[in-house]
Design an enzyme around this catalytic site. Structure first.
Site, PDB file in Angstrom:
ATOM      1  N   PRO A  23       0.837  -1.210   0.000  1.00  0.00           N
ATOM      2  CA  PRO A  23       0.000   0.000   0.000  1.00  0.00           C
ATOM      3  C   PRO A  23       0.865   1.252   0.000  1.00  0.00           C
ATOM      4  O   PRO A  23       1.840   1.341   0.752  1.00  0.00           O
ATOM      5  CB  PRO A  23      -0.814  -0.125   1.288  1.00  0.00           C
ATOM      6  CG  PRO A  23      -0.058  -1.074   2.148  1.00  0.00           C
ATOM      7  CD  PRO A  23       0.673  -1.995   1.236  1.00  0.00           C
ATOM      8  N   TYR A 182       1.053   5.201  13.280  1.00  0.00           N
ATOM      9  CA  TYR A 182      -0.362   5.554  13.252  1.00  0.00           C
ATOM     10  C   TYR A 182      -1.088   4.920  14.441  1.00  0.00           C
ATOM     11  O   TYR A 182      -0.470   4.288  15.300  1.00  0.00           O
ATOM     12  CB  TYR A 182      -0.954   5.185  11.896  1.00  0.00           C
ATOM     13  CG  TYR A 182      -0.262   5.919  10.765  1.00  0.00           C
ATOM     14  CD1 TYR A 182      -0.134   7.300  10.795  1.00  0.00           C
ATOM     15  CD2 TYR A 182       0.327   5.236   9.705  1.00  0.00           C
ATOM     16  CE1 TYR A 182       0.539   7.989   9.789  1.00  0.00           C
ATOM     17  CE2 TYR A 182       0.999   5.914   8.697  1.00  0.00           C
ATOM     18  CZ  TYR A 182       1.102   7.292   8.740  1.00  0.00           C
ATOM     19  OH  TYR A 182       1.778   7.974   7.758  1.00  0.00           O
ATOM     20  N   ARG A 230      -0.304  -5.183   9.217  1.00  0.00           N
ATOM     21  CA  ARG A 230       1.028  -4.623   8.979  1.00  0.00           C
ATOM     22  C   ARG A 230       1.541  -4.026  10.274  1.00  0.00           C
ATOM     23  O   ARG A 230       0.830  -3.275  10.949  1.00  0.00           O
ATOM     24  CB  ARG A 230       0.997  -3.551   7.888  1.00  0.00           C
ATOM     25  CG  ARG A 230       2.426  -3.220   7.408  1.00  0.00           C
ATOM     26  CD  ARG A 230       2.453  -2.289   6.230  1.00  0.00           C
ATOM     27  NE  ARG A 230       3.694  -2.440   5.486  1.00  0.00           N
ATOM     28  CZ  ARG A 230       4.083  -1.647   4.496  1.00  0.00           C
ATOM     29  NH1 ARG A 230       3.312  -0.638   4.130  1.00  0.00           N
ATOM     30  NH2 ARG A 230       5.217  -1.845   3.862  1.00  0.00           N
TER      31      ARG A 230
END
Length: 367
Positions: A23, A182, A230
């Site tokens: 991604p 994140y 991930r």
């Protein structure tokens, strides 16, 4: 016989080969909705011959975007925009398509990279970021709001809702983004998680919310649809998240039915000390491969076909993911197949492009 080009089963999903398109954020959405850029970008990558294409980090709520131009999947409008892109891909390519569902956490509300990056405060037209704790990514940035019980429930439900939309879109797999600093990664790392409740402190508490999100998403989609994660295997910073903690997290994910783990690193703190180089993250995938039975994806400056072949053939990882190398050369799998004596699927319109020395390189996409 090239191992890189052997078929692979990822849960209930069959892949033609072990090459994954990682991604890659494009910062080109319109209030979360995919645009013509996504049609072009994902369209030509869908013709690459790779085994799996993963759509960029896709925010599960507006506040979870890295930038105002991030792709999202939180409304009928964003779902319909992505359906248009996927419809075109499905018409011309058999490639399986996954999506990475994400929440930016304290790293939300930034300018796009080509505008200099940097956080945009609410006073400048940005929005209030959320995080496990009220600790900004950098001292000069907006202090995030620590998620309370209602906030945790809202975020978890946003992941579930986006997963359900993903299924309506006919996507083949889901990847949860728990890397690169994140939100889910922020819960994992002791550098960003200073909570004193059941979601902070000891490792078993710091992994709790990411595991709850995984469980909720796993339960929301059919059992044959792969759900992977991930991770950043290390923060590259003293006192931070590391490979030993990642292994513990991986075991907990595997016990809950995780389909694969995708091993990246870094992104949590501006104090990180990384010396990137060819294959620099592969040892993290290799360490995870020794510990878990679920498939492991290696990533990180893998650029040469021989490198990718060795990673898979030597058992360091089950699959390899490419990002920048695919942007530079969207036909990387074609060239790798030519070098390694293998075959890739290609659209009928391109079958005449085979060089004479590689007469058997391309096979029809419909095969």
């Amino acid at each position: 016989m090239s191992q890189l080009f052997q078929p692979f089963k990822l849960g209930g999903l069959s892949l033609d080969n072990r090459i994954v398109i990682a991604p890659m954020c494009q910062y080109s959405a319109d209030d979360g909705a995919a645009t013509d850029w996504h049609m072009i970008h994902l369209g030509h990558l869908a013709l690459s011959g790779a085994g799996l294409l993963i759509i960029e980090a896709t925010a599960v709520e507006p506040e979870g975007r890295i930038s105002a131009a991030d792709l999202g999947l939180w409304s009928d409008r964003t779902e319909q925009a992505l359906a248009r892109v996927l419809g075109a891909i499905r018409t011309y390519s058999p490639i399986p398509v996954a999506i990475q569902l994400a929440h930016a956490g304290r790293k939300a509300s930034t300018r796009v990279p080509w505008a200099g990056g940097g956080q945009v405060s609410p006073a400048e037209g940005g929005w209030q970021p959320f995080a496990p704790s009220a600790l900004p990514y950098a001292p000069t940035e907006v202090t995030p709001q620590a998620l309370d019980a209602a906030g945790l429930a809202r975020v978890k439900e946003a992941f579930v809702a986006a997963a359900r939309r993903s299924m309506r879109l006919g996507l083949d797999a889901i990847e949860l983004h728990a890397a690169h600093g994140y939100l889910l990664h922020e819960f994992l790392s002791p550098l960003s998680n200073r909570r004193d409740d059941a979601y902070g402190g000891a490792l078993e508490n710091r992994v709790r919310f990411p595991l709850e999100v995984f469980e909720a998403v796993r339960a929301a989609v059919p059992a044959n649809v792969p759900v992977g994660v991930r991770v950043s295997a290390t923060d590259w910073a003293e006192g931070g998240w590391d490979i030993e903690q990642t292994i513990v997290f991986a075991h907990e994910l595997e016990r809950r039915g995780c389909s694969y783990i995708h091993a990246s690193s870094g992104g949590l703190t501006s104090a990180q000390k990384i010396a990137p180089g060819p294959l620099y993250q592969v040892p993290f995938a290799q360490a995870l491969k020794r510990e878990v039975t679920m498939p492991v994806i290696a990533v990180g400056l893998i650029t040469q076909p021989a490198e990718a072949e060795d990673i898979v053939a030597s058992g360091k990882a089950d699959l390899v993911a490419l990002a920048r190398a695919m942007l530079y050369d969207p036909r990387w799998p074609w060239h790798a197949a030519a070098e390694l004596g293998a075959q890739v699927r290609a659209p009928n319109q391109y079958l005449r492009s085979q060089p004479r020395e590689f007469k058997t390189l391309l096979k029809a996409a419909s095969d």
